[in-house]
Design a protein around this motif. Sequence first.
Motif, mmCIF file in Angstrom:
data_model
loop_
_atom_site.group_PDB
_atom_site.id
_atom_site.type_symbol
_atom_site.label_atom_id
_atom_site.label_comp_id
_atom_site.label_asym_id
_atom_site.label_seq_id
_atom_site.Cartn_x
_atom_site.Cartn_y
_atom_site.Cartn_z
ATOM 1 N N GLN A 1 12.426 -116.613 42.241
ATOM 2 C CA GLN A 1 11.680 -115.818 43.064
ATOM 3 C C GLN A 1 11.618 -114.530 42.624
ATOM 4 O O GLN A 1 10.995 -113.678 43.337
ATOM 5 C CB GLN A 1 12.110 -116.106 44.469
ATOM 6 N N TYR A 2 12.371 -113.785 41.761
ATOM 7 C CA TYR A 2 12.286 -112.478 41.148
ATOM 8 C C TYR A 2 11.673 -112.569 40.041
ATOM 9 O O TYR A 2 11.785 -113.313 38.874
ATOM 10 C CB TYR A 2 13.781 -112.042 40.838
ATOM 11 N N GLU B 1 26.058 -120.317 41.005
ATOM 12 C CA GLU B 1 26.888 -120.046 40.036
ATOM 13 C C GLU B 1 26.424 -118.757 39.376
ATOM 14 O O GLU B 1 27.275 -118.072 39.091
ATOM 15 C CB GLU B 1 27.349 -121.170 38.847
ATOM 16 N N ALA B 2 25.280 -118.654 39.181
ATOM 17 C CA ALA B 2 24.622 -117.587 38.400
ATOM 18 C C ALA B 2 24.814 -116.359 39.372
ATOM 19 O O ALA B 2 25.341 -115.114 38.641
ATOM 20 C CB ALA B 2 23.193 -117.778 38.215
ATOM 21 N N GLY B 3 24.807 -116.548 40.596
ATOM 22 C CA GLY B 3 24.791 -115.355 41.302
ATOM 23 C C GLY B 3 26.892 -115.001 41.445
ATOM 24 O O GLY B 3 26.933 -113.897 41.508
ATOM 25 N N GLU B 4 27.491 -116.066 41.639
ATOM 26 C CA GLU B 4 28.915 -115.856 41.576
ATOM 27 C C GLU B 4 29.143 -114.939 40.392
ATOM 28 O O GLU B 4 29.974 -113.968 40.382
ATOM 29 C CB GLU B 4 29.618 -117.130 41.598
ATOM 30 N N VAL B 5 28.701 -115.301 39.169
ATOM 31 C CA VAL B 5 29.295 -114.756 37.862
ATOM 32 C C VAL B 5 28.709 -113.314 37.707
ATOM 33 O O VAL B 5 29.203 -112.677 37.037
ATOM 34 C CB VAL B 5 28.933 -115.562 36.512
ATOM 35 N N GLN C 1 14.220 -120.118 48.048
ATOM 36 C CA GLN C 1 14.064 -121.258 47.408
ATOM 37 C C GLN C 1 14.145 -122.470 48.322
ATOM 38 O O GLN C 1 13.383 -123.235 48.204
ATOM 39 C CB GLN C 1 14.993 -121.440 46.200
ATOM 40 N N PHE D 1 24.258 -119.306 30.746
ATOM 41 C CA PHE D 1 24.287 -120.679 31.065
ATOM 42 C C PHE D 1 23.248 -121.502 30.059
ATOM 43 O O PHE D 1 22.347 -120.999 29.656
ATOM 44 C CB PHE D 1 23.752 -120.876 32.498
ATOM 45 N N LEU E 1 34.765 -120.105 37.741
ATOM 46 C CA LEU E 1 33.869 -121.395 38.338
ATOM 47 C C LEU E 1 34.582 -122.474 38.626
ATOM 48 O O LEU E 1 34.104 -123.107 39.422
ATOM 49 C CB LEU E 1 32.794 -121.406 37.285
ATOM 50 N N PHE F 1 16.736 -116.371 38.475
ATOM 51 C CA PHE F 1 16.491 -116.367 39.786
ATOM 52 C C PHE F 1 14.788 -116.726 39.779
ATOM 53 O O PHE F 1 14.081 -115.551 39.365
ATOM 54 C CB PHE F 1 16.726 -115.416 40.680
ATOM 55 N N ASN G 1 19.612 -120.494 34.451
ATOM 56 C CA ASN G 1 19.613 -120.569 35.780
ATOM 57 C C ASN G 1 19.046 -118.864 36.169
ATOM 58 O O ASN G 1 19.892 -118.124 37.111
ATOM 59 C CB ASN G 1 21.150 -120.344 36.048
ATOM 60 N N ARG H 1 20.495 -110.127 31.836
ATOM 61 C CA ARG H 1 21.014 -109.967 32.832
ATOM 62 C C ARG H 1 22.572 -109.908 32.764
ATOM 63 O O ARG H 1 23.044 -109.321 33.853
ATOM 64 C CB ARG H 1 20.425 -111.279 33.697
ATOM 65 N N LYS I 1 19.898 -113.367 49.425
ATOM 66 C CA LYS I 1 19.117 -112.775 48.158
ATOM 67 C C LYS I 1 18.746 -113.915 47.098
ATOM 68 O O LYS I 1 17.551 -113.640 46.448
ATOM 69 C CB LYS I 1 20.019 -111.735 47.358
ATOM 70 N N VAL I 2 19.459 -115.252 47.083
ATOM 71 C CA VAL I 2 18.930 -115.978 46.161
ATOM 72 C C VAL I 2 18.709 -117.458 46.517
ATOM 73 O O VAL I 2 17.490 -117.751 46.433
ATOM 74 C CB VAL I 2 20.203 -116.201 44.879
ATOM 75 N N THR I 3 19.582 -118.010 47.395
ATOM 76 C CA THR I 3 19.128 -119.474 47.586
ATOM 77 C C THR I 3 18.244 -119.701 49.048
ATOM 78 O O THR I 3 17.472 -120.527 48.957
ATOM 79 C CB THR I 3 20.448 -120.281 47.843
ATOM 80 N N MET J 1 28.160 -114.362 31.954
ATOM 81 C CA MET J 1 27.999 -115.593 31.489
ATOM 82 C C MET J 1 26.534 -116.045 31.209
ATOM 83 O O MET J 1 25.687 -115.561 32.031
ATOM 84 C CB MET J 1 28.641 -116.689 32.611
ATOM 85 N N GLY K 1 23.411 -124.189 39.894
ATOM 86 C CA GLY K 1 23.352 -123.429 38.751
ATOM 87 C C GLY K 1 22.883 -121.938 39.381
ATOM 88 O O GLY K 1 23.327 -120.839 39.033
ATOM 89 N N GLN K 2 22.000 -122.101 40.646
ATOM 90 C CA GLN K 2 21.612 -120.704 41.200
ATOM 91 C C GLN K 2 22.675 -119.860 41.828
ATOM 92 O O GLN K 2 22.826 -118.706 41.626
ATOM 93 C CB GLN K 2 20.503 -120.933 42.229
ATOM 94 N N ARG L 1 35.809 -111.239 38.225
ATOM 95 C CA ARG L 1 34.561 -111.841 37.420
ATOM 96 C C ARG L 1 34.012 -111.023 36.400
ATOM 97 O O ARG L 1 33.239 -111.303 35.482
ATOM 98 C CB ARG L 1 33.601 -112.375 38.535
ATOM 99 N N ASN M 1 35.440 -117.746 33.803
ATOM 100 C CA ASN M 1 34.332 -117.016 34.753
ATOM 101 C C ASN M 1 34.958 -117.419 36.075
ATOM 102 O O ASN M 1 34.065 -117.045 37.172
ATOM 103 C CB ASN M 1 32.844 -117.436 34.436
#
Lengths: 255, 240
Positions: A100-101, B143-147, B163, A92, A52, A98, A96, A162, B158-160, A90, B140-141, A85, A50
Amino acid sequence: MSILEVNHIEKHFGATKVLNDISFSLEQGQALSIIGSSGSGKTTLLRCLNFLEKPDNGTISVQGNVIFDAADPATQNEKEIRAKRLHFGMVFQNFNLFPQYTVLQNVTLARELLAKERGGESKESIVKAGRELLAQMGLADRADHYPHQLSGGQQQRVAIARALALHPDILCFDEPTSALDPELTGEVLRVIRSLAEQKTTMIIVTHEMAFARDVADQVIFMDGGVIVEQGDPREVIDHPKEERTRQFLARYSEN
Amino acid sequence: MFWTVTLSLIKGLGAATQLFFLTLLFGLPLGLVVAFGSMSKWQPFRFLLYGQETPGPATRWLAELRPISGLTNIIVWIIRGTPLMLQLIIIFYGPGLWFDNNIWSFSAGRMSACTLAFVINYACYFSVIFRGGIEGVPVGQREAGEVLGMTKRQIFFKVTLLQMVKRVVPPMSNEIITLVKDTSLARIIAITELIKAGEAFMKSNGITWPLFYTAVYYLLFVGILTIIFNYIERKLSYFR
């Protein structure tokens, strides 16, 4: 042609070699389980796929195209990595999501951002697709909840939706049930099982041996950063050839 | 008499309020810059380790040195480790005393010197709060955005970001309330803020109630801020 081909992947963290000469391939529509004790390199391998983590050696090919070659910096261009990617999804261990959504926004956010960038899909069709995915996960009535209002099992199912929303070629699971209470693992495993039945190409890192054997078309046992044994799940899990595999599985059946 | 005092205190309140908002206006962004500085991972001497099997302790130290982060942390230590009053005196009187050049001699000079001292001081405190907020968002937040194929920019906005804001509000409200009362330090370089304005009547008329009267202004000021911060916290309480 294999959908995924991994060749001679190596990864060091400082002086420790976490992955050593990892090679395997995966066919379209197949599920691959990776088993092994903690620290054997399973998660690092998924993270390499991925992007990472960056492998120090080796190549990764998807549908015959080399998408990563440690020896060729041209394959490591930041912008292209973003697009590459998307071959992989992926899920996790810790979901993970989000926070706030809402559940639905978690599923649609990335696709909306991509659509905005590339044009194409309307917001309505993305939302519609998102709702369908949630329905498929049995979460249609949770679309407008926030992640913290859901159980762990529900959160992990949202995370699966997701990842699926971007139509990855290969869906990766990193110990998807390890952070869950035992009574919640079933619902997540059921979802993964149904994905396998629909011929979703998957790589599942897991500690659930029975599940790995039932769902996977292929199993890899890793130890100390190398692939010790790989092949048909019934062969590897029920009749392991290698001593290390036998010891690992024996420890499991004791528990 | 009450009106004379009130008018005088309102003038003092004006100076205090001006200092308060200017400190926030410049101190918050500077604080963010300082926060990024202190988190910098830049190691310019890293190359010294290449090809070295067993580097000596000095080489290792130099190779692992993060000059930007190190320097920033030393500055933050000095600023947080000494009284704001001392910093105020040095910034205002220093140039005149050491270089025979009072750069603060223009009409708004005192206020400018005072603002500078406050901005530097508060930026350092803010930076630590920002750093906590940024580092507090789980990796992880990102990384989740990256993948999910998001750009670094999209992940941040939009993500961090939200928060981070949520994490930063409670400690930030504390610091900002402290700032309200710290504005009274401005009197040390003869700026007539609230307390100096109130105290003047004690000296000239022998009355002490104007001093207590100043407290009402502080209480009102802090009361309004408390309401605002509670509102923001409530607005962000929909997620965890």
